[in-house]
Design a protein around this motif. Structure first.
Motif, PDB file in Angstrom:
ATOM      1  N   UNK A   1      13.822 -15.958 -16.198  1.00  0.00           N
ATOM      2  CA  UNK A   1      15.031 -15.134 -16.306  1.00  0.00           C
ATOM      3  C   UNK A   1      14.948 -14.164 -17.479  1.00  0.00           C
ATOM      4  N   UNK A   2      15.445 -12.933 -17.225  1.00  0.00           N
ATOM      5  CA  UNK A   2      15.582 -11.898 -18.267  1.00  0.00           C
ATOM      6  C   UNK A   2      14.241 -11.476 -18.864  1.00  0.00           C
ATOM      7  N   UNK A   3      13.167 -11.583 -18.074  1.00  0.00           N
ATOM      8  CA  UNK A   3      11.846 -11.127 -18.507  1.00  0.00           C
ATOM      9  C   UNK A   3      11.251 -10.217 -17.427  1.00  0.00           C
ATOM     10  N   UNK A   4      10.272  -9.427 -17.824  1.00  0.00           N
ATOM     11  CA  UNK A   4       9.498  -8.679 -16.833  1.00  0.00           C
ATOM     12  C   UNK A   4       8.725  -9.690 -15.998  1.00  0.00           C
ATOM     13  N   UNK A   5       8.832  -9.568 -14.668  1.00  0.00           N
ATOM     14  CA  UNK A   5       8.245 -10.572 -13.783  1.00  0.00           C
ATOM     15  C   UNK A   5       6.790 -10.263 -13.455  1.00  0.00           C
ATOM     16  N   UNK A   6       5.997 -11.312 -13.252  1.00  0.00           N
ATOM     17  CA  UNK A   6       4.610 -11.144 -12.828  1.00  0.00           C
ATOM     18  C   UNK A   6       4.567 -10.706 -11.370  1.00  0.00           C
ATOM     19  N   UNK A   7       3.394 -10.237 -10.934  1.00  0.00           N
ATOM     20  CA  UNK A   7       3.239  -9.841  -9.532  1.00  0.00           C
ATOM     21  C   UNK A   7       3.474 -11.033  -8.607  1.00  0.00           C
TER      22      UNK A   7
END
Length: 459
Positions: free
Chosen positions: A407-413
């Motif tokens: 949550x609230x982070x840049x997500x991985x592919x």
């Protein structure tokens, strides 16, 4: 077959229902959507990104609470069928459940200053109580359709207007809830407070609308005291002899389980895959806006196509739209919204017409058993509806966690791919299963007319 009790039922099958009453009835579903649509669409996101619990914990909680809720529905249905007040069997629940429903919804979107364990306990308690109150309102509210009229055309009209208001409520929730939450968050400087104020507004509006629904409806299908003695065993009797009801229950299991997944994951998809959190409200609006055009057309489409063709076309649109979203690059926003629109057209139409099938399964159940167990039938429908939502509630949380969502982070592919398949491929598979199930529904227009003629002859 027991016909003596059935003969005691007073029916006005040909009485036309006024538009005022149809709208009055529909405000009840508008109220439920103001509150429960907010819960189903945003509570998972609120728990993970605002309240502060993990997606896995929230997903497991959704499964446990919704399954408990689903198990309680048949019991509530038997209680409703035994209710006998000066206001009728079903309407009193709208009146007395309105305020508790609103209060518990507000508590669900309240973030207390507790420890991590304390927050989880608080979330379980408030969500369980909310779900119980929702059942004690929604089961009798749904059963009220069959108590207002038995005329199939009036049922379709009544249900269409109800679904118009229901989807209108969904549209308001999809657009206004994230908008209001954002406004109040900026005003107060606190995200948790912003969501709490937003839910307070939706809860108060929902309570008022439920009371208006109570005031503007009338129960015409009256049954004797003897006939109202429906027991828990009648649940199993209906499942054994009422095959159309079993098929409809499966529709509810798959259809609304799918919708639960789509609603819960949509905000993640737009926020992270499309990378346009500012479009969340518009994406939600696109999921409900077609209802303004489609709902008034449902009676016409039903007359032209019949129930099976209408359901088949609607579900096909839903599957095509979902698979289109899987193929379309998330950067192509106009095409994303086009896919969302196609899926929404199928979702809205199939969902509305599925509800219209329930009253005729009540007629068929009475024809087979001699008992008009409206509450039991709707309780069974709600059981499968909520069991589907339970699966829909846990599937997003578990899949997102397994694909590495934080949550609230840049997500991985990998996480982005998990969001995408949860939104599209998994729901599409279940839609295809629904398409096959249509062919097993044998209560067509002619058979239903024959059943009604037999019931009227007994009376």
């Amino acid at each position: 077959m027991n016909t003596s009790a059935a003969e005691q039922i007073k029916v006005v099958p040909s009485e036309k229902i006024s538009m005022k009453e149809k709208i009055g009835y529909a405000t009840g579903d508008l109220a439920c959507n103001f509150i429960y649509k907010t819960i189903s669409s945003y509570l998972l996101f609120f728990y993970t990104d605002v309240f502060g619990i993990s997606a896995t914990v929230a997903g497991v909680m959704f499964l446990i609470v919704r399954m408990l809720d689903a198990v309680l529905d048949p019991l509530i249905g038997t209680i409703v069928d035994r209710t006998n007040t000066k206001y009728g069997r079903f309407r009193p629940y709208l009146l007395y459940g309105a305020v508790p429903f609103a209060v518990l919804a507000i508590l669900c979107f309240t973030t207390p200053e507790f420890s991590d364990v304390g927050k989880i306990v608080y979330a379980y308690i408030t969500y369980i109580l909310l779900s119980i109150i929702y059942s004690t309102i929604n089961v009798p509210y749904s059963a009220l359709t069959a108590a207002i009229t038995q005329d199939n055309k009036e049922v379709v009209s009544l249900t269409s207007i109800r679904m118009l208001f229901s989807n209108g409520g969904g549209m308001i929730v999809s657009f206004c809830v994230p908008f209001l939450a954002s406004i109040f968050t900026k005003t107060t400087g606190n995200t948790a407070t912003g969501w709490q104020i937003t839910m307070t507004i939706m809860g108060i509006a929902g309570a008022i609308l439920l009371i208006l629904s109570f005031l503007n409806t009338k129960e015409r299908i009256q049954i004797s005291e003897e006939e109202s003695k429906v027991g828990f065993k009648d649940i199993f009797t209906q499942l054994r002899v009422n095959r159309p009801l079993v098929i409809v229950c499966l529709f509810f299991l798959f259809n609304f389980g799918i919708n639960s997944i789509i609603n819960a994951v949509g905000i993640y998809y737009v926020t992270y895959n499309v990378a346009r959190p500012d479009l969340v409200k518009w994406y939600g609006l696109m999921g409900t806006l077609p209802a303004l055009i489609l709902m008034p057309l449902i009676p016409v489409l039903y007359k032209v196509l019949g129930k099976k063709k209408l359901l088949f076309i609607a579900l096909s649109c839903k599957a095509i739209g979902l698979l289109a979203l899987f193929i379309i690059p998330s950067s192509m926003v106009p095409l994303v919204f086009a896919g969302r629109l196609i899926a929404s057209i199928g979702t809205i139409t199939s969902g509305a017409f599925t509800w219209a099938l329930v009253p005729e399964t009540i007629d068929y159940g009475e024809y087979k058993t001699g008992k008009r167990a409206s509450g039991v039938v709707y309780a069974l429908v709600n059981f499968f509806f909520k069991f589907g939502m339970a699966l829909g509630g846990i599937v997003p949380g578990l899949i997102l966690s397994n694909f590495g969502y934080v949550a609230n982070h840049v997500q991985t592919e990998t996480a982005l791919h998990g969001i995408l398949i949860t939104l599209t491929v998994i729901p599409a598979i279940f839609v295809i299963i629904e398409l096959f199930a249509i062919f097993f529904y044998k209560l067509d227009e002619k058979e239903h007319e024959r059943v009604l003629a037999e019931l009227n002859a007994r009376r």
